[in-house]
Design an enzyme around this catalytic site. Structure first.
Site, short mmCIF file in Angstrom:
data_model
loop_
_atom_site.label_atom_id
_atom_site.label_comp_id
_atom_site.label_asym_id
_atom_site.label_seq_id
_atom_site.Cartn_x
_atom_site.Cartn_y
_atom_site.Cartn_z
CE LYS A 29 -4.48 0.81 0.17
NZ LYS A 29 -5.54 -0.04 -0.38
CG ASN A 48 -14.63 3.52 -7.19
OD1 ASN A 48 -14.86 2.38 -6.79
ND2 ASN A 48 -14.29 3.76 -8.44
CB ALA A 49 -16.41 1.65 -2.49
#
Ligand code: NAD
Length: 428
Positions: free
Chosen positions: A104, A219-220
């Site tokens: 990440k 987005n999600a």
């Protein structure tokens, strides 16, 4: 000591490693990331002043394949958070069985305070800073909170210029015009939606009877709201960073998104319009709630799709949902998990529920390496197959070991990582 995102991950990991009776060497290798890269980025602002921001790339494990994980641009993206997110990526890629490890990235800043030109300079600087650790077969970044397809395009362009190469597989989540995959923009929500459909079917629930609440309309969250609305569910409440709105008879996410797109003023790359600006939305019967209140409203399915730690020991006893589907990463603390389990609330955990994003990122990477272009139908079918395979493997662990979905997903993911470590001869 107060808990951190990484210490909360370790609680789950330790429990899993105990259950799997891993050796001391295996446990030690899984606990710590393989590499932690950290550097300050000195951003020259448009007015000539300097903004120095901490930037990270944490590579947790490449036992199963190249490191893979998004880059988050957020004020809370510190080392502890990025380490936790990197480790979760290792588990997630293993749960869905794609040949990647976990990593990440993070830039600790508020990108909404930057102009578009400043954001582009920052994105390019990130790639220059960490380029020697990245690459299509080494570590493949992707979008995360506040990092957009446009940012992915700037990053790929910077890498190609630096390496004098054509590298469509350097990064995923790119725009369609520059090596993106069909279906990547909706993949996280789509993957979660396939799981929910399967759950509804197996538990005899009908979409039109289900009342859903979503926290986060990016987005999600926004795409999930769209899929669920389309399937016939009632979206009772939604929120974004500004707060939430509730309408007992249901909200229309398509209309809300259109409203945001049309009237939200844009500064840099971000929409400033809020879903809670009801006056301009002209929606009747809508009331405001805070993000905290939203989580405690009655519903069948609660979908955290914003930031981490929003369900903790403070509010877990007040959650009124029957199911929680974690599109966000790390929204539930281990203490809250125990309370929810006692109360019979089923949690589909982040490492399974939001794995659709990295799955289609994998498809994008495959297309980048092969030069193929997959149809939308092919992406959708492969995503569905991958998510349902993972769901049935996790469910088998739930039934076999009498554990929660999160514990089962961790058992499956950690076992697969350790199998690779053993096959590669890393551990005795
Ligand atoms: P995004 O930036 O597109 O949207 C984030 C949303 O959360 C926005 O609506 C924002 O207003 C809202 N938000 C921000 N702070 C909030 C707060 N304090 N309270 C309530 N809402 C708040 O981000 P995204 O890509 O949708 O990611 C959301 C979550 O999903 C993150 O945890 C991310 O790690 C996870 N996730 C995303 C993907 C992906 O492919 N986008 C994949 C896996 C996991």
């Amino acid at each position: 000591m107060p808990s951190t995102p990484f210490s909360r991950f370790i609680v789950l990991l330790e429990r899993t490693m105990e259950q799997l009776e891993l050796s001391a060497q295996e446990r030690a290798l899984l606990r710590e990331p393989q590499f932690v890269h950290r550097q300050s980025i000195d951003l020259v602002r448009d007015d000539g002043s300097h903004l120095v921001v901490p930037a990270y790339r944490v590579q947790h494990s490449d036992a199963r394949g190249p490191y893979k994980g998004g880059i988050r641009f957020h004020p809370a993206a510190d080392l502890e958070e990025v380490k936790a997110l990197a480790a979760l990526m290792s588990i997630k890629t293993a749960v869905v069985g794609i040949p990647f490890g976990g990593a990440k990235g993070g830039v600790q800043c508020n990108p909404k305070e930057l102009s578009s030109a400043e954001l582009q300079r920052l994105s390019r600087a990130y790639v220059r800073t960490f380029a020697e650790h990245l690459g299509p077969e080494r570590d493949i970044p992707a979008p995360d909170v506040n990092s957009t397809p446009a940012i992915m395009a700037w990053m790929r362009d910077e890498y190609e210029k630096m390496t004098n190469s054509f590298a469509p597989a350097f990064i995923t989540g790119k725009p369609m015009s520059y090596g993106g995959s069909l279906g990547r923009d909706t993949a996280t929500a789509r993957g979660g939606f396939f799981l929910l459909q399967e759950l509804m079917q197996s538990e005899g629930m009908q979409a039109r009877h289900l009342r859903v609440i979503l926290q986060g309309f990016g987005n999600a969250g926004a795409n999930m709201a769209h899929f669920l609305h389309h399937a016939g569910c009632t979206i009772v409440a939604i929120s974004d960073s500004q707060g939430g709105i509730v309408a007992e008879e249901g909200l229309d996410p398509v209309r809300i998104r259109q409203y945001k797109n049309q009237t939200g003023s844009v500064k840099g790359e971000y929409c400033e319009g809020s879903v809670c600006d009801i006056e301009r939305m002209k929606l009747d019967h809508v009331r405001h709630v805070t993000n905290e209140e939203l989580l405690e409203l009655p519903c069948d399915i609660l979908i955290p799709a914003a930031l981490d730690t929003v369900i903790s020991e403070r509010n877990a006893a007040k959650i009124q949902a029957r199911y929680i589907v974690e599109l966000a990463n790390g929204p539930t603390t281990p203490e809250a998990d125990a309370i929810l389990q006692d109360r019979g609330i089923t949690v589909l955990p982040d490492v399974l529920a939001n794995a659709g994003g990295v799955t289609v990122s994998y498809f994008e990477w495959v297309q980048g390496r092969s030069g193929e272009r997959w149809t939308a139908e092919r992406v959708d079918a492969e995503l569905k197959r991958t998510m349902l395979d993972a769901f049935s493997a996790v469910r088998a662990e739930v039934r076999q070991n009498g554990v929660t979905y999160r514990e089962a997903a961790f058992i499956l993911g950690v076992r697969r990582i350790v199998e690779s470590m053993r096959a590669r001869g890393w551990v005795g």
